[in-house]
Scaffold this active site. Structure first.
Site, PDB file in Angstrom:
ATOM      1  N   GLU A  60      15.912 -12.442  54.556  1.00  0.00           N
ATOM      2  CA  GLU A  60      15.544 -13.484  53.310  1.00  0.00           C
ATOM      3  C   GLU A  60      15.990 -14.154  53.365  1.00  0.00           C
ATOM      4  OE1 GLU A  60      15.708 -10.807  50.971  1.00  0.00           O
ATOM      5  OE2 GLU A  60      16.121  -9.035  52.631  1.00  0.00           O
ATOM      6  N   TYR A 120      19.233 -12.525  43.821  1.00  0.00           N
ATOM      7  CA  TYR A 120      18.689 -11.565  44.273  1.00  0.00           C
ATOM      8  C   TYR A 120      19.128 -11.586  45.914  1.00  0.00           C
ATOM      9  CZ  TYR A 120      14.595 -11.074  47.737  1.00  0.00           C
ATOM     10  OH  TYR A 120      14.191 -10.182  49.034  1.00  0.00           O
ATOM     11  N   ASP A 129      12.948  -9.033  42.730  1.00  0.00           N
ATOM     12  CA  ASP A 129      12.047 -10.220  42.969  1.00  0.00           C
ATOM     13  C   ASP A 129      10.520  -9.767  41.875  1.00  0.00           C
ATOM     14  OD1 ASP A 129      11.038  -8.303  44.310  1.00  0.00           O
ATOM     15  OD2 ASP A 129      11.191  -8.906  46.543  1.00  0.00           O
TER      16      ASP A 129
END
Ligand code: SF4
Length: 359
Positions: free
Chosen positions: A34, A117, A135
């Site tokens: 991520e 996020y 996102d």
């Protein structure tokens, strides 16, 4: 609109890409992916993910590496604060959390470099917690689907998108739902030329029905990009008989923090060679004074989010440097140092004068 969630998950199960971070339940590797994928396309991030997993297979190994090693592996991916924060967060996990990856949203969010996020992505994918990810891909898909025509970066619009996504979230499969949303935005509802003819949401998509897929999402006016002019000096020094070059570690709170570049004169425009000699880099007390510099052909440029960096390179032989400010590095060790992409492109260009005849 009721069918969006089950249809999306159905599509994802059939069409998802086989990616290494989707084959693991290790929160360390999911978090790593991520961080790497922030502002980065999957194709670009994939080799970096694999390199990190090979060199630092556990969070302990990442925490135990030096920052320079981590930055070197990150070199070329940009947004280097991600690498510095990743390293610091790994040390938080091995220290404060005793090597056990935090398992609540709040604890994940408190790790260095982890925003809303990333925390939602890791919490939902690694631990099945019901947090929705928003996102750029998700924003584009939702604004088109719901025909939202206000600027996507308005606070009110951001809240609206978050609320829609939260309502759509599949609470039983939050990780899969989040990945499906991002995958759909990355592969079907793409920025240019979305694949509307094959989109399973075509009938309900308001942007498609109003013929506005080109104009949605609406962006606020682009901010002016500041132009910066860098004059780099390649100082070639023979140190104890070994050919060396002088490097500068960028310690200020500026772009490329902690990466290495060369002694630098920054100005509001280009300087002549004479103008360069009048700058503090060549001040009276500096051992660099008295050297002769030669401008190397070409100009180099790197576009950053808010800045355009332009650079010219000069080289020269000098008797010494201000050792308190710079590092003297043998030329054969230059490749060990993490440098900005523009510098690595410059170093690998043909005709760079790192040759015996110069030294
Ligand atoms: Fe995106 Fe086109 Fe599908 Fe609408 S119809 S969601 S614009 S791909």
């Amino acid at each position: 609109m009721k069918r969006i969630t089950p249809d999306l998950i159905g599509w994802y199960r059939l069409h998802k890409r086989d990616l290494p971070w989707r084959r693991t339940s290790d929160p360390y590797r999911i978090w790593l992916s991520e961080i790497i994928l922030q502002q980065t396309r999957v194709e670009q991030g994939l080799p970096f993910y694999e390199r990190f997993c090979t060199l630092f297979p556990t969070v302990e190994q990442l925490a135990g590496a030096s920052e320079r090693e981590v930055l070197k592996v990150w070199q070329g991916l940009g947004y280097y604060s991600r690498a510095r924060n990743l390293h610091e967060a790994a040390q938080m996990i091995t220290g404060k959390h005793k090597g056990i990856f935090p398992q609540t949203y709040e604890e994940i969010r408190a790790l260095k470099g982890v925003g809303e996020y990333t925390a939602a992505a890791v919490a939902s994918i690694a631990f099945g917690l019901p947090y929705a990810v928003v996102d750029g891909n998700v924003k584009r898909f939702i604004t088109r689907l719901y025909g939202i025509e206000s600027p996507v970066d308005d606070a009110g619009v951001r809240r609206k998108i978050r609320s829609i996504v939260h309502q759509l979230l599949d609470k039983d499969h939050p990780g899969e739902f989040n990945q499906a949303m991002m995958e759909y935005g990355a592969r079907v509802c793409v920025p240019l030329n979305p694949d509307c003819p094959r989109c399973i949401f075509q009938l309900s998509c308001l942007a498609f029905r109003k013929n506005k897929t080109v104009t949605i999402p609406v962006k606020s006016k682009q901010k002016f990009k500041k132009e910066r002019f860098f004059h780099y000096l390649l100082m070639l020094i023979s140190h104890n008989g070994i050919p060396c070059v002088v490097l500068n570690q960028r310690r200020n709170n500026d772009i490329w923090k902690n990466l290495y570049d060369f002694p630098l004169v920054e100005h509001t425009g280009w300087l002549t060679e004479r103008g360069l000699f009048n700058t503090s880099l060549f001040s009276e007390t500096s051992p660099m004074r008295g050297g002769k510099i030669i401008r190397m052909p070409g100009e180099w440029m790197q576009m950053l989010t808010h800045q355009i960096i332009r650079a010219r390179f000069y080289y020269g032989r000098f008797s010494g440097t201000n050792a308190a400010l710079h590092e003297i590095v043998p030329l054969i060790r230059l490749a060990d140092y993490p440098v900005p992409v523009m510098i690595s492109r410059f170093l690998s260009a043909p005709g760079i004068p790192f040759t015996d005849e110069i030294l």
